[in-house]
Enzyme design. Sequence first.
Site, PDB file in Angstrom:
ATOM      1  N   LYS A  17       0.852  -1.293   0.055  1.00 27.20           N
ATOM      2  CA  LYS A  17      -0.255   0.171  -0.054  1.00 27.20           C
ATOM      3  C   LYS A  17       0.779   1.283   0.092  1.00 27.20           C
ATOM      4  O   LYS A  17       1.683   1.368   0.757  1.00 27.20           O
ATOM      5  CB  LYS A  17      -0.863   0.108   1.328  1.00 27.20           C
ATOM      6  CG  LYS A  17      -1.984  -1.041   1.246  1.00 27.20           C
ATOM      7  CD  LYS A  17      -2.950  -0.912   2.517  1.00 27.20           C
ATOM      8  CE  LYS A  17      -4.050  -1.809   2.478  1.00 27.20           C
ATOM      9  NZ  LYS A  17      -4.964  -1.879   3.556  1.00 27.20           N
ATOM     10  N   ASP A 146       4.936  -1.409  14.229  1.00 31.64           N
ATOM     11  CA  ASP A 146       3.614  -1.921  14.576  1.00 31.64           C
ATOM     12  C   ASP A 146       3.320  -2.748  15.791  1.00 31.64           C
ATOM     13  O   ASP A 146       2.493  -2.802  16.399  1.00 31.64           O
ATOM     14  CB  ASP A 146       3.397  -3.140  13.467  1.00 31.64           C
ATOM     15  CG  ASP A 146       1.984  -2.965  12.812  1.00 31.64           C
ATOM     16  OD1 ASP A 146       1.458  -2.018  12.966  1.00 31.64           O
ATOM     17  OD2 ASP A 146       1.697  -3.758  11.974  1.00 31.64           O
ATOM     18  N   HIS A 206      -8.268  -7.543  13.108  1.00 35.79           N
ATOM     19  CA  HIS A 206      -7.741  -7.048  11.951  1.00 35.79           C
ATOM     20  C   HIS A 206      -7.427  -8.209  11.216  1.00 35.79           C
ATOM     21  O   HIS A 206      -6.692  -9.064  11.527  1.00 35.79           O
ATOM     22  CB  HIS A 206      -6.589  -6.326  12.224  1.00 35.79           C
ATOM     23  CG  HIS A 206      -5.726  -5.805  11.112  1.00 35.79           C
ATOM     24  ND1 HIS A 206      -5.639  -4.485  10.717  1.00 35.79           N
ATOM     25  CD2 HIS A 206      -5.028  -6.645  10.163  1.00 35.79           C
ATOM     26  CE1 HIS A 206      -4.934  -4.324   9.611  1.00 35.79           C
ATOM     27  NE2 HIS A 206      -4.522  -5.676   9.078  1.00 35.79           N
ATOM     28  N   GLY A 331     -11.677  -8.342   7.036  1.00 33.80           N
ATOM     29  CA  GLY A 331     -12.795  -7.805   8.015  1.00 33.80           C
ATOM     30  C   GLY A 331     -13.521  -6.751   7.317  1.00 33.80           C
ATOM     31  O   GLY A 331     -14.825  -6.766   7.899  1.00 33.80           O
TER      32      GLY A 331
END
EC number: 2.7.2.1
Length: 399
Positions: A17, A146, A206, A331
């Site tokens: 991304k 993260d 997630h 999700g």
Amino acid sequence: MSDQLILVLNCGSSSLKGAVIDRKSGSVVLSCLGERLTTPEAVITFSKDGNKRQVPLSGRNCHAGAVGMLLNELEKHELHDRIQAVGHRIAHGGEKYSESVLIDQAVMDELNACIPLAPLHNPANISGILAAQEHFPGLPNVGVMDTSFHQTMPERAYTYAVPRELRKKYAFRRYGFHGTSMRYVAPEAACILGKPLEDIRMIIAHLGNGASITAIKNGKSVDTSMGFTPIEGLVMGTRCGDIDPGVYSYLTSHAGLDVAQVDEMLNKKSGLLGISELSNDCRTLEIAADEGHEGARLALEVMTYRLAKYIASMAVGCGGVDALVFTGGIGENSRNIRAKTVSYLDFLGLHIDTKANMEKRYGNSGIISPTDSSPAVLVVPTNEELMIACDTAELVGIL
């Protein structure tokens, strides 16, 4: 559009991304999504001003190739020279980095040292950093860890039941991941519910090619499914999730595999792919299951059952549950996975409204439980890129 543009790179285990974000407005100037990387079907889709263009990544279906295609797109739209900084999602920062950091050689050395802890993600993250350093020499790069969100877990939640000497010597503990996503989704869900985040006992699932679940109480992480590495917990695209550690010694003794081969199998050949013997992609498996593919059906059954068990267990960490939130690619978009998972959890008072569940997909957020139902069930699209951009701007002094 200002000249305070930040390039965000989020290199996942099988995806990329990318987003150019205007720091002043928070708007996305250009974005891209590389999917099914490392497979012949790899593609990258560019989005700008509402227009989308998909390009196959044949011959360049790795993370470095996808980043290269993104940088070519930036030059095409004359954005390359307006980038002020580059922010990167980093899967595992170990114990040393509990917050975002400016990247220098010492940080790169630490990230390389953490590769054994996140063998699918840290190499992809590092590839993105190296590509950015090559194409944007002199620009600051920021790593957003993260793992940092889960530093608030209590000792009882992050401690493994192994000898203390090993825990101390090797920093052997549960770290948790997807923290950047949780930091974004939790306050968004609270806003939808119209309540202060600190007053909501929230469980966030997630779900993507990598998947984890986090219990949030008083606005802080109190437990999570991933552990020392991102392999622990839920059934994922290619990762097995929870498994008896005795599997390692058994397979090395009886199957002729060494530890490295077992590790590769559990990280890259297991999960949905291993059960189905078809694909690690949930979309492919849902179609195949509807067409009668037994392996696909079983893979989805195992995945949703494990997920439901974890949701129930996270209610212990929260002391109850006021809201269950679905996010991540699966999700956010798979009504079937959401419905099947919640069907196991009616004893917790969790239910889904069929119509709302159908509507809340493809970027639409909101409540998918019946209006008179409590706890609430929600869908909230994540925006890790915006969180990374905010941290990057703060560290490099872009106000």
